[in-house]
Design a protein around this motif. Structure first.
Motif, PDB file in Angstrom:
ATOM      1  N   ARG A  68       0.823  -1.215   0.000  1.00 50.52           N
ATOM      2  CA  ARG A  68       0.000   0.000   0.000  1.00 50.52           C
ATOM      3  C   ARG A  68       0.847   1.250   0.000  1.00 50.52           C
ATOM      4  N   GLU A  69       1.968   1.228   0.730  1.00 48.16           N
ATOM      5  CA  GLU A  69       2.839   2.388   0.799  1.00 48.16           C
ATOM      6  C   GLU A  69       4.050   2.142  -0.080  1.00 48.16           C
ATOM      7  N   PRO A  70       4.212   2.874  -1.194  1.00 48.77           N
ATOM      8  CA  PRO A  70       5.357   2.658  -2.066  1.00 48.77           C
ATOM      9  C   PRO A  70       6.653   3.021  -1.369  1.00 48.77           C
ATOM     10  N   ASP A  71       7.723   2.350  -1.781  1.00 47.28           N
ATOM     11  CA  ASP A  71       9.047   2.577  -1.203  1.00 47.28           C
ATOM     12  C   ASP A  71      10.039   2.766  -2.332  1.00 47.28           C
ATOM     13  N   ALA A  72      11.147   3.405  -2.025  1.00 46.54           N
ATOM     14  CA  ALA A  72      12.142   3.686  -3.066  1.00 46.54           C
ATOM     15  C   ALA A  72      12.862   2.423  -3.506  1.00 46.54           C
ATOM     16  N   GLN A  73      12.917   1.414  -2.637  1.00 47.05           N
ATOM     17  CA  GLN A  73      13.635   0.194  -2.964  1.00 47.05           C
ATOM     18  C   GLN A  73      12.648  -0.874  -3.420  1.00 47.05           C
ATOM     19  N   THR A 138       2.470  -3.143 -10.174  1.00 45.10           N
ATOM     20  CA  THR A 138       3.798  -3.687  -9.870  1.00 45.10           C
ATOM     21  C   THR A 138       4.790  -3.321 -10.961  1.00 45.10           C
ATOM     22  N   VAL A 139       4.387  -3.519 -12.214  1.00 42.96           N
ATOM     23  CA  VAL A 139       5.281  -3.200 -13.333  1.00 42.96           C
ATOM     24  C   VAL A 139       5.579  -1.706 -13.373  1.00 42.96           C
ATOM     25  N   ALA A 140       4.575  -0.876 -13.071  1.00 39.80           N
ATOM     26  CA  ALA A 140       4.791   0.578 -13.072  1.00 39.80           C
ATOM     27  C   ALA A 140       5.807   0.978 -12.013  1.00 39.80           C
ATOM     28  N   ARG A 141       5.732   0.375 -10.839  1.00 35.31           N
ATOM     29  CA  ARG A 141       6.700   0.701  -9.793  1.00 35.31           C
ATOM     30  C   ARG A 141       8.093   0.176 -10.152  1.00 35.31           C
ATOM     31  N   ILE A 142       8.146  -0.988 -10.791  1.00 34.43           N
ATOM     32  CA  ILE A 142       9.440  -1.500 -11.255  1.00 34.43           C
ATOM     33  C   ILE A 142      10.051  -0.523 -12.248  1.00 34.43           C
ATOM     34  N   SER A 143       9.220   0.018 -13.141  1.00 31.36           N
ATOM     35  CA  SER A 143       9.714   0.986 -14.118  1.00 31.36           C
ATOM     36  C   SER A 143      10.302   2.210 -13.432  1.00 31.36           C
ATOM     37  N   GLN A 144       9.660   2.663 -12.345  1.00 30.81           N
ATOM     38  CA  GLN A 144      10.179   3.820 -11.607  1.00 30.81           C
ATOM     39  C   GLN A 144      11.524   3.494 -10.960  1.00 30.81           C
ATOM     40  N   VAL A 145      11.628   2.295 -10.396  1.00 30.44           N
ATOM     41  CA  VAL A 145      12.898   1.878  -9.796  1.00 30.44           C
ATOM     42  C   VAL A 145      13.994   1.814 -10.853  1.00 30.44           C
ATOM     43  N   LEU A 146      13.660   1.284 -12.029  1.00 29.57           N
ATOM     44  CA  LEU A 146      14.664   1.180 -13.096  1.00 29.57           C
ATOM     45  C   LEU A 146      15.086   2.557 -13.592  1.00 29.57           C
ATOM     46  N   THR A 147      14.170   3.519 -13.576  1.00 26.32           N
ATOM     47  CA  THR A 147      14.548   4.883 -13.959  1.00 26.32           C
ATOM     48  C   THR A 147      15.594   5.440 -13.010  1.00 26.32           C
ATOM     49  N   ASN A 148      15.406   5.209 -11.704  1.00 25.57           N
ATOM     50  CA  ASN A 148      16.402   5.663 -10.724  1.00 25.57           C
ATOM     51  C   ASN A 148      17.733   4.952 -10.912  1.00 25.57           C
ATOM     52  N   LEU A 149      17.685   3.655 -11.186  1.00 28.72           N
ATOM     53  CA  LEU A 149      18.927   2.904 -11.400  1.00 28.72           C
ATOM     54  C   LEU A 149      19.610   3.341 -12.691  1.00 28.72           C
ATOM     55  N   ALA A 150      18.823   3.706 -13.698  1.00 27.94           N
ATOM     56  CA  ALA A 150      19.423   4.204 -14.936  1.00 27.94           C
ATOM     57  C   ALA A 150      20.160   5.519 -14.687  1.00 27.94           C
TER      58      ALA A 150
END
Length: 315
Positions: A68-73, A138-150
């Protein structure tokens, strides 16, 4: 339709429904025992693949759903939801984990607001739609994480962070570890979407014509799986970028040592020559001999350095 996820009230065998949607907690052994006595189903045992038992179709689902609460990791933003679905044309039974699943709650609310009595097929399609929407999140949040890693990979390729410290191998290794976790999560997501797609195809096997709702659900699930695979391709591209950056940094280190060796080799040879115990060394009698040797040493050191700089090997 009856919801057993909000209470653990013991029901007698003759009270279990014959149609609609029955929700059961995986830890509710009393309810699972009643289901076994009335329907002959053992839903407290692990099911690895779709099977038919006692007239029911058993479909296991293992989905990484967003918290429910998104996290940066990535590792802290998702939880695994193991759901076992058993259905016939009249009855849908879902065995759910103890923690609440928002997608199933939304599906139940939508069915409760329906004017007509929903069939088990309608309920299952709606459940699959809501679970697929959760997987899309889930996929949308993964995309956000990958943007930060990029962005981190770009910083690594640039060579320096804002504080001026050169990015080292440890920084690249940390980003690579995070990418490995994201890749594992994407693999679980694709596997979960394959399970949803398989469950949707079992709806068609259950009888009835293929209607618009079924076709739309199946198309949405397939589209979500393609989106997840696109994110997997992004992970591969970032990993390749990091490996290229790491190779360049290693080559740069070797280049620095090569330049240092080329600059200091001639002075080392001169020092080795004048360190010999020869009986006759005329330079020792010259008043300016020391300055001559120092100038020669500096010249032989600067010549290779100038050559290396002219060739652009220091960039």
């Amino acid at each position: 339709m009856q919801d057993n996820t909000e209470s653990s009230v013991q029901l007698e065998t003759n009270q279990l429904p014959r149609q609609g949607w029955l929700r059961v907690r995986a830890s509710d052994q009393i309810m699972l025992g009643n289901i076994h006595r009335q329907y002959g189903l053992r839903l407290d045992q692990p099911v690895k693949h779709a099977v038919e038992e006692q007239g029911f179709v058993l479909l296991p689902l293992d989905l990484p759903l967003p918290d429910r609460e998104p996290d940066a990791q990535a590792a802290a933003s998702f939880s695994s939801a193991e759901i076992l679905i058993a259905f016939t044309p009249e009855l849908l039974i879902s065995v759910e984990p103890d923690h609440p699943i928002d997608a199933l709650r939304r599906a139940q609310n939508l069915l409760a607001r329906s004017s007509a009595a929903p069939t088990s097929r309608d309920a299952l399609i709606l459940v699959l739609e809501e679970l697929n929407d959760a997987m899309q999140e889930t996929v949308a949040r993964i995309s956000q994480v990958l943007t930060n890693l990029a962005d981190q990979a770009v910083d690594s390729s640039g060579g320096f962070k804002m504080e001026g410290r050169q990015v080292g191998v440890a920084d690249i290794a940390q980003t690579a570890v995070l990418l490995g976790g994201a890749e594992e999560l994407i693999a679980r997501t694709v596997q979960g979407q394959l399970m949803l797609e398989r469950a949707a195809r079992w709806v068609r096997r259950g009888g009835g014509e293929v209607d618009f709702d079924y076709s739309t659900t199946l198309s949405d699930i397939e589209g979500g799986r393609r989106h997840a695979r696109f994110q997997h391709a992004k992970v591969r591209n970032i990993q390749q970028s990091l490996m290229t950056t790491l190779d360049l940094k290693q080559n740069q280190i070797i280049k620095v040592f090569t330049v240092v060796t080329a600059v200091f080799t001639p002075p080392t040879l001169i020092a080795a020559y004048y360190g010999q115990n020869f009986a006759n060394m005329p330079e020792l009698a010259l008043g300016w001999g020391e300055w001559f040797v120092m100038a020669t040493t500096a010249l032989f050191a600067l010549v290779p350095l100038a050559y290396i700089k002219r060739k652009g090997w220091l960039r």
